[in-house]
Motif scaffolding. Structure first.
Motif, PDB file in Angstrom:
ATOM      1  N   SER A  92       0.851  -1.195   0.000  1.00 21.14           N
ATOM      2  CA  SER A  92       0.000   0.000   0.000  1.00 21.14           C
ATOM      3  C   SER A  92       0.885   1.242   0.000  1.00 21.14           C
ATOM      4  N   LEU A  93       1.669   1.387  -1.045  1.00 17.57           N
ATOM      5  CA  LEU A  93       2.636   2.473  -1.098  1.00 17.57           C
ATOM      6  C   LEU A  93       1.956   3.842  -1.125  1.00 17.57           C
ATOM      7  N   ALA A  94       0.748   3.902  -1.674  1.00 15.31           N
ATOM      8  CA  ALA A  94       0.078   5.186  -1.837  1.00 15.31           C
ATOM      9  C   ALA A  94      -0.261   5.846  -0.497  1.00 15.31           C
ATOM     10  N   LYS A  95      -0.518   5.040   0.518  1.00 16.87           N
ATOM     11  CA  LYS A  95      -0.951   5.626   1.801  1.00 16.87           C
ATOM     12  C   LYS A  95       0.223   6.064   2.674  1.00 16.87           C
ATOM     13  N   PHE A  96       1.448   5.791   2.249  1.00 19.54           N
ATOM     14  CA  PHE A  96       2.623   6.183   3.022  1.00 19.54           C
ATOM     15  C   PHE A  96       3.266   7.415   2.404  1.00 19.54           C
ATOM     16  N   ASN A  97       3.708   8.305   3.259  1.00 21.47           N
ATOM     17  CA  ASN A  97       4.415   9.501   2.821  1.00 21.47           C
ATOM     18  C   ASN A  97       5.913   9.243   2.923  1.00 21.47           C
ATOM     19  N   PHE A  98       6.510   8.917   1.787  1.00 17.17           N
ATOM     20  CA  PHE A  98       7.934   8.579   1.799  1.00 17.17           C
ATOM     21  C   PHE A  98       8.817   9.811   1.980  1.00 17.17           C
ATOM     22  N   GLY A  99       8.179  10.974   1.986  1.00 18.69           N
ATOM     23  CA  GLY A  99       8.916  12.190   2.310  1.00 18.69           C
ATOM     24  C   GLY A  99       8.959  12.454   3.799  1.00 18.69           C
ATOM     25  N   ASN A 123      10.834  -7.854   6.886  1.00 18.45           N
ATOM     26  CA  ASN A 123      10.187  -6.881   7.761  1.00 18.45           C
ATOM     27  C   ASN A 123       9.768  -5.631   6.987  1.00 18.45           C
ATOM     28  N   VAL A 124      10.635  -5.172   6.083  1.00 14.49           N
ATOM     29  CA  VAL A 124      10.295  -4.013   5.243  1.00 14.49           C
ATOM     30  C   VAL A 124       9.034  -4.296   4.438  1.00 14.49           C
ATOM     31  N   PHE A 125       8.953  -5.482   3.840  1.00 13.38           N
ATOM     32  CA  PHE A 125       7.779  -5.852   3.052  1.00 13.38           C
ATOM     33  C   PHE A 125       6.522  -5.889   3.936  1.00 13.38           C
ATOM     34  N   MET A 126       6.667  -6.383   5.157  1.00 17.25           N
ATOM     35  CA  MET A 126       5.523  -6.472   6.057  1.00 17.25           C
ATOM     36  C   MET A 126       5.012  -5.086   6.452  1.00 17.25           C
ATOM     37  N   LEU A 141       5.363  -2.278   4.621  1.00 13.56           N
ATOM     38  CA  LEU A 141       4.775  -1.668   3.434  1.00 13.56           C
ATOM     39  C   LEU A 141       3.441  -2.308   3.054  1.00 13.56           C
ATOM     40  N   SER A 142       3.226  -3.553   3.472  1.00  8.36           N
ATOM     41  CA  SER A 142       1.964  -4.231   3.176  1.00  8.36           C
ATOM     42  C   SER A 142       0.911  -3.968   4.250  1.00  8.36           C
ATOM     43  N   GLY A 143       1.322  -3.363   5.375  1.00  5.55           N
ATOM     44  CA  GLY A 143       0.381  -3.099   6.459  1.00  5.55           C
ATOM     45  C   GLY A 143       0.270  -4.215   7.470  1.00  5.55           C
TER      46      GLY A 143
END
Length: 276
Positions: free
Chosen positions: A162-169, A262-265, A267-269
């Motif tokens: 769910s990359l859209a809901k995270f603010n990578f900035g 862990n990173v994948f988990m 980012l997947s929520g």
């Protein structure tokens, strides 16, 4: 000859008795049933003292794990009272894995045993087979296996990302991904593929150790609210973490794999980021 066979059967019973005690202790601690854990451990220590002429380091190491896990829970309760963000509390909680690690290392060293057989530089050119680690229909080097395994994990998580809901900035989010993944992945590998796997190999041999360490690792996620079925999937992953550790002679490949998982988990929520 009859006496020798009887002794071998008794030794086998002691070995598997401790292995199933290990699984029981992991389950009981996850459900916070510490009285039953201590009762089982005390009974096994007394039994081995009276009946068995063998080292009791594994049972004492599990006792140390149980005490360390209890301290972890107590520490987790204390940090929840601190004026910190939920994400910060999650990171500190994973850092508390140091308690069972340090308690187990202390006890094992008291027995003058090696607490980690896999703290060396990995042999990236060693081979590992799929699906049975030592044998299977395809054999590759550790390096190639790790790349394939991480790629398969990424492909499995892609539908859930769910990359859209995270603010990578947001530097706090990036810091959470970095710290949580590294701390959790590294400390869990030191505990399960460093300490526990070493002790299980000493107790029961490599192949049995791979299975039981993976099972213990999977069941250790029950406390996080994951279902039994998902914990058994984690156990399957734990078996391959243990396999790649033994075949490479190092926990480093498993640490790299675990951190990225862990990173994948996150980012997947499946691991929730709450930035407040």
């Amino acid at each position: 000859m009859t006496t020798l066979v009887g002794l071998n059967k008794l030794s086998l019973a002691h070995k598997y008795g401790q292995l199933f005690l290990f699984v029981a202790i992991i389950i009981l601690t996850q459900y916070k049933l510490f009285i039953f854990s201590y009762a089982l451990l005390l009974a096994m220590i007394i039994y081995l003292t009276i009946v068995a002429n063998q080292s009791r380091v594994f049972v004492w190491a599990m006792a140390a794990y149980t005490i360390g896990y209890l301290v972890l829970l107590y520490g987790d309760r204390l940090i929840e009272e601190l004026p910190l963000t939920i994400s910060s509390i999650m990171i500190i909680n994973r850092s508390l894995l140091l308690f069972p690690i340090l308690f187990m290392v202390y006890v094992i060293k008291k027995f003058q045993k090696n607490w980690n057989l896999y703290g060396l530089k990995p042999n990236w050119m060693a081979t590992i087979s799929f699906p049975f680690i030592w044998s299977g229909f395809h054999t590759v080097t550790i390096r190639v296996f790790l790349i394939i395994a991480i790629s398969i994990n990424l492909a499995a998580f892609i539908p859930f990302l769910s990359l859209a809901k995270f603010n990578f900035g947001d530097p706090n989010f990036l810091l959470f991904i970095l710290l949580f993944s590294i701390i959790n992945g590294t400390l869990e590998e030191i505990l399960w593929r460093g300490i526990v796997l070493t002790r299980l190999v000493d107790l029961a041999g490599e192949k049995t150790a791979v299975i039981f360490s993976g099972l213990g690792f999977g069941l250790s996620h029950l406390a996080f609210g994951y279902s039994w079925w998902l914990c058994l999937l984690f156990a399957l992953g734990g078996i391959f973490y243990a396999g790649i550790t033994i075949r490479s002679g190092s926990i480093l490949p498993a640490i790299i794999w675990h951190i990225l998982f862990n990173v994948f988990m996150i980012l997947s929520g499946m691991i929730t980021y709450i930035g407040y």
